[in-house]
Design a protein around this motif. Structure first.
Motif, short mmCIF file in Angstrom:
data_model
loop_
_atom_site.label_atom_id
_atom_site.label_comp_id
_atom_site.label_asym_id
_atom_site.label_seq_id
_atom_site.Cartn_x
_atom_site.Cartn_y
_atom_site.Cartn_z
N THR A 70 0.84 -1.21 0.00
CA THR A 70 0.00 0.00 0.00
C THR A 70 0.86 1.25 0.00
OG1 THR A 70 -1.82 -1.11 1.15
CG2 THR A 70 -1.73 1.29 1.31
N LEU A 71 1.93 1.24 0.78
CA LEU A 71 2.86 2.38 0.84
C LEU A 71 3.44 2.68 -0.53
CD1 LEU A 71 4.72 4.43 2.32
CD2 LEU A 71 6.29 2.51 2.72
N LEU A 72 3.96 1.67 -1.20
CA LEU A 72 4.56 1.88 -2.52
C LEU A 72 3.51 2.36 -3.53
CD1 LEU A 72 7.09 -1.07 -3.02
CD2 LEU A 72 7.42 1.14 -1.90
N SER A 73 2.34 1.76 -3.47
CA SER A 73 1.27 2.13 -4.40
C SER A 73 0.83 3.58 -4.21
CB SER A 73 0.07 1.20 -4.24
OG SER A 73 0.42 -0.13 -4.54
N ALA A 74 0.81 4.03 -2.96
CA ALA A 74 0.43 5.42 -2.67
C ALA A 74 1.50 6.39 -3.15
CB ALA A 74 0.17 5.59 -1.17
N ILE A 75 2.76 6.05 -2.94
CA ILE A 75 3.86 6.90 -3.40
C ILE A 75 3.84 7.02 -4.92
CG2 ILE A 75 6.38 7.11 -3.58
CD1 ILE A 75 6.54 5.69 -0.84
N MET A 76 3.56 5.91 -5.59
CA MET A 76 3.55 5.87 -7.05
C MET A 76 2.32 6.57 -7.63
SD MET A 76 5.69 4.52 -9.24
CE MET A 76 5.72 4.93 -10.98
N GLY A 77 1.25 6.65 -6.83
CA GLY A 77 0.02 7.25 -7.33
C GLY A 77 -0.99 6.23 -7.81
N VAL A 78 -0.72 4.95 -7.60
CA VAL A 78 -1.66 3.90 -7.97
C VAL A 78 -2.88 3.94 -7.05
CG1 VAL A 78 -1.97 1.39 -8.20
CG2 VAL A 78 0.19 2.44 -8.88
N LEU A 79 -2.66 4.31 -5.79
CA LEU A 79 -3.74 4.47 -4.83
C LEU A 79 -3.85 5.93 -4.42
CD1 LEU A 79 -3.11 1.50 -2.35
CD2 LEU A 79 -4.93 1.65 -4.06
N SER A 80 -5.07 6.40 -4.22
CA SER A 80 -5.24 7.76 -3.71
C SER A 80 -4.87 7.77 -2.22
CB SER A 80 -6.67 8.24 -3.92
OG SER A 80 -7.57 7.39 -3.25
N SER A 81 -4.36 8.90 -1.76
CA SER A 81 -3.86 8.98 -0.40
C SER A 81 -4.03 10.39 0.16
CB SER A 81 -2.38 8.59 -0.36
OG SER A 81 -1.61 9.48 -1.17
N GLN A 82 -3.81 10.51 1.44
CA GLN A 82 -3.72 11.80 2.10
C GLN A 82 -2.30 11.97 2.61
OE1 GLN A 82 -6.92 11.45 5.01
NE2 GLN A 82 -8.21 12.77 3.75
N GLY A 83 -1.84 13.22 2.66
CA GLY A 83 -0.47 13.48 3.08
C GLY A 83 0.36 13.97 1.91
N LEU B 191 14.24 3.70 -7.61
CA LEU B 191 13.59 2.45 -8.01
C LEU B 191 12.96 1.81 -6.77
CD1 LEU B 191 13.11 0.36 -10.27
CD2 LEU B 191 15.28 -0.71 -9.64
N MET B 192 11.65 1.57 -6.83
CA MET B 192 10.95 0.92 -5.73
C MET B 192 10.70 -0.55 -6.10
SD MET B 192 8.30 3.86 -4.37
CE MET B 192 7.11 3.67 -5.72
N LEU B 193 11.09 -1.43 -5.21
CA LEU B 193 10.98 -2.87 -5.45
C LEU B 193 10.05 -3.48 -4.42
CD1 LEU B 193 14.80 -3.55 -5.93
CD2 LEU B 193 13.11 -3.46 -7.74
N ASP B 194 8.99 -4.14 -4.89
CA ASP B 194 8.01 -4.75 -4.00
C ASP B 194 8.22 -6.26 -3.95
OD1 ASP B 194 5.89 -5.28 -2.38
OD2 ASP B 194 4.33 -4.59 -3.76
N GLU B 195 8.75 -6.74 -2.83
CA GLU B 195 8.98 -8.18 -2.60
C GLU B 195 9.74 -8.85 -3.75
OE1 GLU B 195 8.38 -9.41 0.22
OE2 GLU B 195 6.66 -8.41 1.14
N PRO B 196 10.94 -8.39 -4.07
CA PRO B 196 11.66 -8.96 -5.21
C PRO B 196 12.04 -10.43 -5.04
CG PRO B 196 13.09 -7.49 -3.97
CD PRO B 196 11.70 -7.28 -3.45
#
Length: 257
Positions: free
Chosen positions: A54-67, A169-174
């Motif tokens: 969720t953290l990576l997705s929010a940073i990338m903009g895949v998920l909407s977020s606050q902050g 580069l963000m890596l999710d569970e490589p």
């Protein structure tokens, strides 16, 4: 929240402030703060369901977020994916998300699509650089990506992200689903990428390997920051050893580099 120390030395490439994400009424990420400096590997570790993806997705903009997400000097609120990619943020998702029927080389070239659209023809040089890092991909460049092994698919996913020339580069569970030997190879490649100047944000369940290679690390539990510190200091913390390095210690030792 137990703050061991702050990651404030060096030039900041990414700073996340008070980032929160909710799925309906369920809070998945709560008021999260973190920072990545240029040339660092920063790891985020935690159990399943902690909010790491969720953290990576929010940073990338895949998920909407606050902050706020401050990337390369520009602050965004609930950023847009295309804008973040254009700014130099790359993400290798947990499921790799490759085009199985397309060749390895075509998958790689797709990673440079925005550069091509901007008229940047140096992406061909980047392709050669990726092939230097992953000679196995060069040998099989005409092969359909769907025929690759798990480790080769991970290499292709990383290579495709590198084609965009990311600043971070963000890596999710490589290491997810990979055999121990392949896992060690992937982590060595990640370490090599840092040496070439790529900053890396690594989300990884294998806490031993993630902390061993991290300049700095954050522990995420139930959507909240529970601890932070250098990789070395956290790997020696009794609470980390008990929670993350004790039960699966032998297995993680095999997988760590």
């Amino acid at each position: 929240m137990n703050i061991v120390e702050n990651n404030n030395s060096g030039k900041c490439i990414l700073e996340v402030s008070h980032l929160s994400v909710a799925y309906g009424k369920v809070d998945a990420l709560i008021n999260f703060n973190m920072r990545v400096n240029e040339g660092q590997i920063v790891s985020v570790v935690g159990p399943n369901g902690a909010g790491k993806t969720t953290l990576l997705s929010a940073i990338m903009g895949v998920l909407s977020s606050q902050g706020n997400v401050d990337f390369d000097g520009e602050v965004q609120q609930s950023p847009q994916v295309e804008y973040m990619v254009g700014k130099g943020l790359g993400l290798v998702p947990e499921k790799r998300e490759l085009f199985s029927s397309m060749s390895i080389e075509d998958n790689l070239l797709l990673g440079a699509f925005q550069r091509y659209r901007r008229g940047d023809r140096k992406y061909k040089e980047t392709l050669d650089e990726v092939y230097d890092i992953f000679p196995r991909l060069k040998e099989r460049r005409t092969q359909a990506s769907g025929t690759l092994s798990g480790g080769e698919r991970q290499m292709l996913a990383v290579g495709r992200a590198l084609m965009a020339k990311p600043k971070l580069l963000m890596l999710d569970e490589p290491s997810l689903g990979l055999a121990p030997l392949i896992t060690r190879e992937i982590f060595k490649i990640i370490d090599h990428l840092r040496a070439t100047g790529v900053s890396i944000l690594l989300v990884e369940q294998n806490a031993r390997a993630a902390l061993k290679m991290a300049d700095y690390a954050y522990v995420l539990e139930m959507g909240e920051l529970s601890m932070q510190g250098t990789g070395a200091s956290l790997s020696e913390d009794p609470r980390i050893i008990e929670s993350y390095l004790g039960i699966n210690s032998k297995h993680q030792e095999i997988l760590s580099i």
